[in-house]
Design an enzyme around this catalytic site. Structure first.
Site, PDB file in Angstrom:
ATOM      1  N   SER A 160      -3.723  -3.462   1.312  1.00 39.50           N
ATOM      2  CA  SER A 160      -3.293  -3.612  -0.070  1.00 39.50           C
ATOM      3  C   SER A 160      -4.495  -4.018  -0.946  1.00 39.50           C
ATOM      4  CB  SER A 160      -2.141  -4.615  -0.138  1.00 39.50           C
ATOM      5  OG  SER A 160      -1.418  -4.473  -1.316  1.00 39.50           O
ATOM      6  N   ASP A 181       4.886   4.380  -0.079  1.00 38.21           N
ATOM      7  CA  ASP A 181       4.468   2.983  -0.238  1.00 38.21           C
ATOM      8  C   ASP A 181       4.802   2.536  -1.659  1.00 38.21           C
ATOM      9  OD1 ASP A 181       2.873   0.610  -0.734  1.00 38.21           O
ATOM     10  OD2 ASP A 181       1.651   1.151   0.993  1.00 38.21           O
ATOM     11  N   HIS A 201       5.226  -0.702   3.046  1.00 32.55           N
ATOM     12  CA  HIS A 201       3.894  -0.986   2.525  1.00 32.55           C
ATOM     13  C   HIS A 201       2.899  -1.104   3.672  1.00 32.55           C
ATOM     14  CE1 HIS A 201       0.781  -2.314  -0.059  1.00 32.55           C
ATOM     15  NE2 HIS A 201       0.846  -3.608   0.254  1.00 32.55           N
TER      16      HIS A 201
END
Length: 520
Positions: A232, A462, A490
């Site tokens: 991320s 995602d 995710h």
């Protein structure tokens, strides 16, 4: 907080939009206080210093004093607050090392970051068995650190928990001039509180500075190259490192990618599309399972969610069992819905929570999801400072506009592309638009020319880091290699996709670069 009896599987933290759209905690006591978070201790001097960085020699040459911290080992890394003034004040960053398992030669260390900005790398590395594959655990130490300003590394805390409750629960979709004026006031006051409480560190928590800290840590753990797993926001940190130090890139994986040239508007609207796409996938599952509380088709459910948020904006639902929050506002509800999009394992919990809101105006279940997202519990305690330091980092990396008209226009664009989350995320940059620290940083492409291959992983649905961002980053990097997971949730590595896991395990342990375009 104490650790659970059985290890829980850690979750990569989504890119947190400053002002909108967070998860982890750690049991290590915080050694810093507001009055004692900077030091200036001399460090030993030997020679791990990269060419051209002699002014930082004492940092590169320091020796970490490792101590046991419940199995793994912990230490503190000293770094300068301001890299332009290496002889000035310093801070200490908390570091945790989970040593490799089994015999054989150690390949080195893998530095890990779970995202945020504001996620605890210390907490993440503690659960090394869940975040990297078994072959990797047998070859590498897994090392995590809390970036500057985060959790146990001179944490930036702007307001007390009751005020943070109010800040997070505020109206995220100001409808008229009066509500927009109030939103600006809230954003401005929050920034002022940060400036008053954080001191000089507030101007030095950018991703560039965190990347420079990582290079010192790389040298101090005696790795010639940086082996790295970033998820991320951690992909942005990794890409930034690669741009600064391309010749020091080892085996680097960027999973759930954030393209560094995204403007604040592109980030907000792109993430709104991502969360809408993920929510539609949940809605399809909800309808398929039957007795979905908001409709019998995906479109009906999406409209029902939008109508529910509008209703909560005017009339919040009741919350029980919480020490402070008694009403589920639109803001808290949106966090709760977003939380469930990170992992399809949470879809049933979301459906049940929504059923209770619709049937009996009981918002407790959605508030529980929002609590998980914001690192909060029902007593009102926050286990970390992510929901505060996120602004300090984002507002230095990508300052936004102070002009209210910018957000009104952004909302129009966002609603056209994202029915549910468009309005919510259109206003996400307002706090950075009124941040007390002026930043001249601008989003820009990173090519990392001359680096070793960098593996970029994207998941097709995602929510937090849309797939097209992974494509964009892989295209920008001179040595970028794109790997795709066709699925929900995710990030991809160590999320039950053996094709992805095997490819990345081989990359770390056999130096076998995945085929560019591999799709799993």
């Amino acid at each position: 907080m104490s650790h659970p009896a059985a290890p829980r599987r850690p979750r990569a933290i989504g890119v947190l939009l400053a002002g909108s759209l967070a998860l982890t905690g750690c049991s290590i006591d915080n050694p810093f206080s507001r009055d004692a978070k900077v030091t200036s201790t001399p460090l030993p001097s030997t020679s791990k210093v990269p060419t051209g960085q002699d002014a930082l020699a004492r940092f590169y040459n320091q020796t970490l004093a490792w101590t046991d911290c419940g199995g793994p080992k912990c230490a503190e890394l000293e770094v300068p607050i301001d890299y332009a003034k290496p002889d000035g004040e310093t801070i200490k960053l908390k570091v945790l090392k989970t040593e490799k398992r089994g015999g054989g030669t150690k390949a080195g260390s893998i530095l890990v970051n779970p995202g945020g900005p504001g996620g605890s790398g210390v907490e993440y590395a503690r659960y090394a068995d869940f975040i990297v594959g078994t072959p990797v655990r047998k070859a590498y130490d897994v090392v995590g650190f809390d970036p500057r300003g985060v959790q146990d590394s001179a944490p930036i805390e702007c307001v007390e928990p009751p005020q943070l409750d109010d800040f997070l629960g505020q109206d995220p979709t100001p409808d008229d001039a009066a509500e927009r004026h109030q939103a600006v006031t809230i954003a401005t006051d929050f920034g002022k509180a940060c400036a008053a409480n954080a001191g000089p560190l507030l101007g030095h928590v950018s991703t560039v500075e965190a990347a420079k800290d990582m290079d010192i840590l790389r040298a101090v753990v005696a790795d010639a190259k940086l082996n790295y797993l970033g998820k991320s926001y951690g992909t942005y940190l990794g890409a930034t490192y690669a741009g600064l130090f391309p010749d020091r890139v080892g085996r680097m994986v960027l999973d759930g990618a954030l393209a560094p040239d995204l403007t604040p508007e592109e980030t907000a609207i792109g993430q709104a599309r991502g969360f809408d796409t993920a929510t539609r996938a949940w809605a399809a599952d909800c309808v398929k399972e039957g007795n979905c509380p908001l409709g019998t088709s995906v479109d009906e459910v999406m409209t029902g969610l939008s109508d529910l948020l509008t209703k909560l904006d005017k009339t919040p639902a009741t919350v029980t069992g919480d020490a402070r929050v008694k009403k589920l506002t639109e803001g808290w509800a949106a966090y709760g819905i977003a939380a469930a999009m990170y992992d399809q394992g949470m879809w049933a919990q979301l459906t049940d929570a929504l059923r209770k809101v619709v049937a009996s105006d009981d918002g407790t279940g959605l508030m529980n999801l929002a609590d998980a997202y914001s690192e909060r519990d029902a007593s009102g305690a926050y286990s970390g400072n992510m929901m505060q330091v996120i602004y300090a980092v984002n507002c230095l990396d990508a300052p936004d506009s102070p002009d209210i008209a910018t957000y009104v226009e952004r909302e129009k664009k966002a609603k056209e592309q994202a029915q549910l989350f468009g309005r919510f995320l259109a206003w996400s940059g307002l706090t950075c638009g009124h941040w007390p620290i002026t930043s001249t940083n601008k989003p820009a492409k990173i090519t990392a020319a001359g680096s070793a291959p960098i593996v970029v992983v994207g998941t097709t649905r995602d929510p937090a880091t849309p797939y097209e961002w992974a494509v964009r980053l892989a295209d920008q990097l001179e040595a970028g290699v794109l790997v795709t997971m066709d699925g929900d949730g995710h990030t991809a590595y160590m999320r039950a996709n053996s094709c992805i896991d095997n490819a990345l395990n081989d990359f770390y342990t056999k130096d076998k670069v995945p085929a560019d375009g591999l799709r799993c």
